[in-house]
Each structure stands twice: as C-alpha cells, then as structure tokens.
Scaffold this motif. Sequence first.
Motif, PDB file in Angstrom:
ATOM      1  N   CYS A  66       0.758  -1.328  -0.083  1.00  0.00           N
ATOM      2  CA  CYS A  66       0.079   0.010   0.060  1.00  0.00           C
ATOM      3  C   CYS A  66       0.713   1.248  -0.221  1.00  0.00           C
ATOM      4  O   CYS A  66       0.482   2.207  -0.957  1.00  0.00           O
ATOM      5  CB  CYS A  66      -0.886  -0.110   1.335  1.00  0.00           C
ATOM      6  SG  CYS A  66      -1.931   1.407   1.243  1.00  0.00           S
ATOM      7  N   ALA A  69       2.558   1.796  -3.433  1.00  0.00           N
ATOM      8  CA  ALA A  69       1.529   2.390  -4.485  1.00  0.00           C
ATOM      9  C   ALA A  69       1.412   3.863  -4.324  1.00  0.00           C
ATOM     10  O   ALA A  69       1.404   4.710  -5.228  1.00  0.00           O
ATOM     11  CB  ALA A  69       0.074   1.542  -4.252  1.00  0.00           C
ATOM     12  N   THR A  94      -4.633   5.697  -0.294  1.00  0.00           N
ATOM     13  CA  THR A  94      -4.289   4.601   0.590  1.00  0.00           C
ATOM     14  C   THR A  94      -5.803   4.097   1.548  1.00  0.00           C
ATOM     15  O   THR A  94      -5.728   3.122   2.244  1.00  0.00           O
ATOM     16  CB  THR A  94      -3.248   5.080   1.728  1.00  0.00           C
ATOM     17  OG1 THR A  94      -3.794   6.011   2.315  1.00  0.00           O
ATOM     18  CG2 THR A  94      -1.925   5.157   0.901  1.00  0.00           C
ATOM     19  N   TYR A  98      -6.483   2.041  -3.884  1.00  0.00           N
ATOM     20  CA  TYR A  98      -5.589   0.868  -3.694  1.00  0.00           C
ATOM     21  C   TYR A  98      -6.456  -0.152  -3.125  1.00  0.00           C
ATOM     22  O   TYR A  98      -6.552  -1.190  -3.314  1.00  0.00           O
ATOM     23  CB  TYR A  98      -4.325   1.432  -3.085  1.00  0.00           C
ATOM     24  CG  TYR A  98      -3.774   0.316  -2.878  1.00  0.00           C
ATOM     25  CD1 TYR A  98      -2.813  -0.279  -4.033  1.00  0.00           C
ATOM     26  CD2 TYR A  98      -3.348  -0.421  -1.781  1.00  0.00           C
ATOM     27  CE1 TYR A  98      -2.083  -1.477  -3.962  1.00  0.00           C
ATOM     28  CE2 TYR A  98      -2.606  -1.616  -1.463  1.00  0.00           C
ATOM     29  CZ  TYR A  98      -2.241  -2.125  -2.725  1.00  0.00           C
ATOM     30  OH  TYR A  98      -1.221  -3.416  -2.577  1.00  0.00           O
ATOM     31  N   VAL A 133      -0.464  -3.166  -7.703  1.00  0.00           N
ATOM     32  CA  VAL A 133       0.317  -2.163  -7.165  1.00  0.00           C
ATOM     33  C   VAL A 133       0.995  -1.100  -8.083  1.00  0.00           C
ATOM     34  O   VAL A 133       0.665   0.306  -7.905  1.00  0.00           O
ATOM     35  CB  VAL A 133       1.611  -2.719  -6.334  1.00  0.00           C
ATOM     36  CG1 VAL A 133       2.431  -1.716  -5.633  1.00  0.00           C
ATOM     37  CG2 VAL A 133       1.131  -3.825  -5.433  1.00  0.00           C
ATOM     38  N   CYS A 136      -1.618   0.614 -10.780  1.00  0.00           N
ATOM     39  CA  CYS A 136      -2.651   1.562 -10.006  1.00  0.00           C
ATOM     40  C   CYS A 136      -1.699   2.993  -9.703  1.00  0.00           C
ATOM     41  O   CYS A 136      -2.303   4.020  -9.691  1.00  0.00           O
ATOM     42  CB  CYS A 136      -2.794   0.677  -8.835  1.00  0.00           C
ATOM     43  SG  CYS A 136      -4.050   1.815  -7.828  1.00  0.00           S
ATOM     44  N   THR A 353      -8.716   3.622 -11.219  1.00  0.00           N
ATOM     45  CA  THR A 353      -7.689   4.391 -10.482  1.00  0.00           C
ATOM     46  C   THR A 353      -7.796   6.096 -11.224  1.00  0.00           C
ATOM     47  O   THR A 353      -7.793   7.036 -10.967  1.00  0.00           O
ATOM     48  CB  THR A 353      -6.241   3.966 -10.673  1.00  0.00           C
ATOM     49  OG1 THR A 353      -6.132   2.786 -10.307  1.00  0.00           O
ATOM     50  CG2 THR A 353      -5.090   4.840 -10.234  1.00  0.00           C
TER      51      THR A 353
END
Length: 405
Positions: A66, A69, A94, A98, A133, A136, A353
Amino acid sequence: LVDVCVGTMCWWAFGWTLAYGIADGENNAFANSNQVFGTGFTEASDDGIFTPSNAMLGWFFQWAFCSAAATIVSGGVAERVQFPGYLLFTIVMTTWIYPVVVHWTWGYGWLSGGDDYQINPTGFMDFAGSGIVHMCGGVAALVGAAVVGPRKGRFDADSGESFDPHSLPLIVLGTFILWFGWYGFNCGSTLGLQDAGEGAMAAQVAMNTTLAAATCGLALLILRFAIFRKYDIGGMCNGILAGLVSITAGCGNVECGSAVLIGLIGAFVYQGASSLLQKVKVDDPIDAFAVHGACGAWGTLAAGLFDWGTGVDYFNGWSGWSCVGGEDACVSGAFGEALTANILEIVCIAGWTAFHSIIIFLPLKLAGLLRAPDDSQDRGMDEVKHSPPKAYAMDSARKQEQETL
C-alpha cells in the motif's frame, strides 16, 4: 516519509478493512467492511487470555505494498505540487482507491477465480502486483502529472540542464536499494517457506526477477545509445526498474527464458511510454508512469501470455508447479480464462484509478490547492516551504574548508 506515515494510518483505519476485512467468513465481490482500526485481529476471553490470529502478519506485509503504491504517485507530480493537496490525494489513495483494487484481486474479489461471484473459474494471475500495485500507482501518477501541468520552463527550448537529475550516484544507489528490496516483495509473495515446493518457488521467483531486471536494464542502455549516441546511466537505472515491474506479475508462473523476453519487451514499452509523454508535453519527472504504469500493464498481460502451462489451453498461474485443476485433472480452457481476467484487470484498474484520481486532482487544481506558484518553483520548494531550506549545506561546508586551509 509522509506517504508512508499517512498511508500507514489509513491502511490501519480503513484500507485493510476494504481489502481483506472478512466478516464471519463471508467475502464480498467489491469490498469488505470488517476489522476497522485493527479490531478483531485478536480475541480475548473473560479471564484476559488472548487468542491471536495471523491477521497482523498479513496486515504488515500488505501495508508495504500500500505504501509503495502511494509513493509512486509522488514521482509524477514532483517539484510543483502543494503539500496539502497532495496529502489529501494520499489519504484517498491509501483509504479507498488502492484497497478496493486489492480486494478485487488478492482479496478474493470478483477478479479472482471461482464459481460464485468471480469473473470465471480460473481468475487473474498477478503474483506480486504489476497491475495491482505498480499500474495503480503509475496511472494515478499520470493523471496527477497531466492535471497539475509541467514544471515552469520544463519544455522551453532554452531549459538546458535545469531539469537534469542532480546526482547520478544517488540514482544508482537508489536503484540498487530498490532492486534488493524487490526480492522482499516478489519472493515474499510466496507467503511461506514451509516445504520444499515453496522454497523452490521462491528461488524461481528470485531467478526470474533478477533476469528480467538485468535484461531490461541492458536493453535500455543499448536502446538509448542507439537513439542518442550516449551511455544513459539514468536511463539504464529506470530500465532496471522497468524490468522489475514487468516481471512482478509473472515471476511465479513463467520460465527463466520467458523472464528474459518479458524484460526485453519491457525496455521497449518503457521507452515508448517515456517518449510519448515527452512528445505530448506531460511532465513526469522520474518517468513514474513509464516505469510503473506502462510496464505494470505489460507485466500483467505477460503473466497471462507466458504462463508455463502446457500449450495455450492449460494454465498454471497460482497453482505454481501444477496446472489449474491439479496434475490429474488439468482444466481445459484455463489459459483463455486467465488471459481474459488479466486483460480485465488492466482495463478495470486503470479505469478505476484514473477516474478517482481525476475527481481528486482536478477540483484541487481548480481551487488553487494543487499547483505551487511559479515564484515558489523559481526559488525552489525547499527554500520556500522546508526547514532547513537546503538539502545540502554546501556553503557552510565550503566555508569550513576555507577556514581550515
């Protein structure tokens, strides 16, 4: 630092909940809603005896993904974004963007294999997150870079060396650190070393990761030399990262020769995306989209195309050394199902995204809360916003040296 710290709190509060928070054994197709703020990770009896679960282990390992990303996005908007606006995006990334992507895939959501709410019985294959990950984060970086606009003077004809990297030694050092850390992500995604099969899989993953990185780095060095007649060390470093991203999805289900080919193609994917953004004047300072977004999509596609299952009918994927369905009952048509799921993974993650990034970045820009003023960019964000105002106290060091002499 802020990405990691804020991402940690958001992952603890709601991110894990949406991604993995299964309630009473029931899993949802879109997202979950249990274990908010880490509740339910342990159970205590009336006499104070605690019964732990393995949720803490999963939380910590997935927290690292996380945070990764979120940090990707910072590269795409570097040197001209205001801190409060970027902080808001990190919170949304976050807490919502994601974690939902994770649930669709690793959280056994609709892109996973099964006969209930899943897309098809075989499902997607993304071993360590090329799409989940990296793509995104890369797509969010692209949207951020496009919305915030280029740094002042970035595409002026007389910009000279103003926008060149300031320290190639630090770039090389950072590349080695990332390369080393990648083994934690990729090999660690075996999620265990309890038997010889899992150990062999971790070794295969390590081998594939190394080969793809080396191949892509060398290919980029040669490609840039063919274009510019110069040895581009910074480009080679990004090529290594592009190779790592390209192999991340398929590192556990392709042969070593395929890993070399995936890395080789990744070099051309990276260079094409990087050149295209420069041509359309989208300012991506560290090529975050080219490395993570474009190569993340390529890696996700490659995990389906190059699976080591027999022919174009059977598929191994998450089954590792065995085919989907087991050695005695390999499922016919699994290759097509997995490839379909991976293509949908690319399209849906990119669309999800991009949509949410636009609805965060664009209002921030219109409200004047995203882009730093031109005079701040001229003086430098360190001097205007940070304490101390310089990354390197060169004047003080030079003064001490003169006094010593």
